[in-house]
Design a protein around this motif. Structure first.
Motif, mmCIF file in Angstrom:
data_model
loop_
_atom_site.group_PDB
_atom_site.id
_atom_site.type_symbol
_atom_site.label_atom_id
_atom_site.label_comp_id
_atom_site.label_asym_id
_atom_site.label_seq_id
_atom_site.Cartn_x
_atom_site.Cartn_y
_atom_site.Cartn_z
ATOM 1 N N LEU A 229 0.826 -1.200 0.000
ATOM 2 C CA LEU A 229 0.000 0.000 0.000
ATOM 3 C C LEU A 229 0.868 1.261 0.000
ATOM 4 O O LEU A 229 0.511 2.268 -0.618
ATOM 5 N N ALA A 230 2.024 1.202 0.665
ATOM 6 C CA ALA A 230 2.950 2.341 0.636
ATOM 7 C C ALA A 230 3.500 2.545 -0.776
ATOM 8 O O ALA A 230 3.644 3.689 -1.237
ATOM 9 N N LEU A 235 3.365 5.608 -5.871
ATOM 10 C CA LEU A 235 3.098 5.605 -7.310
ATOM 11 C C LEU A 235 2.030 6.625 -7.672
ATOM 12 O O LEU A 235 2.193 7.429 -8.603
ATOM 13 N N LEU A 236 0.923 6.611 -6.944
ATOM 14 C CA LEU A 236 -0.181 7.515 -7.258
ATOM 15 C C LEU A 236 0.206 8.972 -7.019
ATOM 16 O O LEU A 236 -0.279 9.875 -7.710
ATOM 17 N N ALA A 237 1.091 9.223 -6.046
ATOM 18 C CA ALA A 237 1.568 10.590 -5.825
ATOM 19 C C ALA A 237 2.359 11.082 -7.033
ATOM 20 O O ALA A 237 2.316 12.270 -7.366
ATOM 21 N N ASP A 238 3.052 10.162 -7.689
ATOM 22 C CA ASP A 238 3.858 10.543 -8.848
ATOM 23 C C ASP A 238 2.993 10.856 -10.060
ATOM 24 O O ASP A 238 3.337 11.723 -10.858
ATOM 25 N N ILE A 239 1.876 10.164 -10.200
ATOM 26 C CA ILE A 239 1.046 10.345 -11.398
ATOM 27 C C ILE A 239 -0.313 10.957 -11.083
ATOM 28 O O ILE A 239 -1.126 11.156 -11.984
ATOM 29 N N LEU A 268 -7.480 1.896 -4.056
ATOM 30 C CA LEU A 268 -6.755 3.169 -4.072
ATOM 31 C C LEU A 268 -6.579 3.684 -5.500
ATOM 32 O O LEU A 268 -6.726 4.884 -5.767
ATOM 33 N N VAL A 269 -6.260 2.772 -6.419
ATOM 34 C CA VAL A 269 -6.058 3.173 -7.811
ATOM 35 C C VAL A 269 -7.372 3.672 -8.415
ATOM 36 O O VAL A 269 -7.412 4.707 -9.090
#
Length: 349
Positions: A229-230, A235-239, A268-269
């Protein structure tokens, strides 16, 4: 970290100037490392490393690369995101890692060679080197070294200009899982995962392409799920704030269907505005992708897949088609223990 750069941005042949066809494929290292991780003392560790080497050598890795090349030939995706693209090497026996350098199997080399034999024009866009572990194998008088990698391939045809790829980047997640916590005999080694991203110009529309491999959960060990999850959050913070369309694919090691290994990653995605392409086009079909067989030494024992962890997500793109790719009815005809997934995404309205 290895980045293969070509002079300037280069062009790929897209079947449709307003669509992008992508594939995700875990290549399978040839072992799940259970034989080493189960060791409790130096004697059983030595037995485990010897058995792992024998397992890898018996895994038919070159033939599996040929089967994957056949899958790519049948589908002709514009871009292929690969995970578990393992480099196996050996070297002189040493109790300490000594940088074993003799190639035993290079899954990326094997695949690109097979593609070339089929006159398929695919270039290696990037390679992300992640976990690197070396262990002694006294029974065989050598050291065995594993280098885990992700890679991205794309169709290249310099006579066409339908698809340009540039700003290629490789990333390793900040999470480091110490193998010494699993087996003291592997102390000093860490497991890493990561992602590769690139800008893709499709018919004048710029898309961010991302290929990732997330950590695999372990029953009874919630810390591994927390680590996954981390990685997802990073990853999501980057994109997450991009205004451009995004295609995100890979081996998420998170079940997109209810049940075992539904870790919360997929939720989350989706919450970040991504469409699960398989679910969008097949709402009534779970589309399981793993596993096709169990541990490799039992590879003849076929397993019915029960998780969907090989995923393609899109944001700002319209899913047009998706299918699972696998050859044969028994392990000997499979390219991996994962099913491949191919999707066509429409650019614009």
């Amino acid at each position: 970290m290895i980045l293969i750069a070509l002079a300037g941005s280069f062009s790929c042949l897209a079947k449709d100037p307003v669509s992008l066809k992508v594939m995700t494929r875990n290549m399978d290292a040839g072992t799940d490392f259970n034989l080493v991780l189960a060791a409790t003392d130096p004697a059983s560790f030595a037995q485990g490393t010897a058995a792992t080497l024998a397992e890898v050598e018996a895994a038919n890795i070159p033939a599996r690369a040929a089967r994957l090349a056949d899958e790519i030939a049948a589908e002709l995706p514009d871009i292929v995101g690969l995970q578990e693209v393992t480099l196996w090497r050996t070297g002189p026996l040493s109790a300490q890692p000594a940088g074993a350098a003799t190639v035993l199997f290079d899954q990326l080399d094997l695949l690109t060679s097979e593609l070339a034999k089929r006159q398929l024009h695919y270039g290696v866009i990037a390679v992300n080197s992640l976990t690197d572990v070396e262990v002694p194998v006294p029974a065989d008088n050598l050291n065995l070294r594993l280098t885990d990698r992700d890679a991205v391939l794309a169709r290249i045809d310099f006579n066409q200009s339908g698809l340009d790829i540039y700003n290629v980047q490789t990333h390793r997640y900040q999470v480091a899982l110490p193998l010494g916590a699993v087996s003291p005999l592997l102390a000093g080694n860490n497991v890493y995962q990561g992602f590769i991203s690139a800008q893709v110009n499709v018919g004048g529309t710029v898309i961010r392409f991302v290929d990732t491999h997330l950590e695999s959960p372990v029953p009874g060990n919630p810390l591994i799920t927390i680590a996954q999850l981390a990685e997802t959050t990073e990853l999501l913070a980057d994109i997450g704030d991009l205004q451009t369309p995004v295609v995100l694919l890979g081996d998420f090691n998170a079940n997109a269907e209810p049940g075992i290994d539904d870790t919360g990653t997929v939720e989350l995605v989706r919450a970040a505005g991504f469409t699960d392409v398989w679910k969008a086009l097949n709402p009534g079909d779970p589309g399981f992708t793993w596993p096709l067989y169990g541990e490799d030494q039992e590879a003849g024992k076929q397993v019915q897949p029960y998780e969907r962890i090989d995923l393609i997500f899109a944001r700002g793109l319209n899913p047009a088609a998706v299918e699972r790719i696998s050859y044969g009815a028994f392990w000997g005809a499979y390219a991996s223990d994962h099913v491949g997934v191919v999707a066509t995404l429409q650019v614009g309205n």
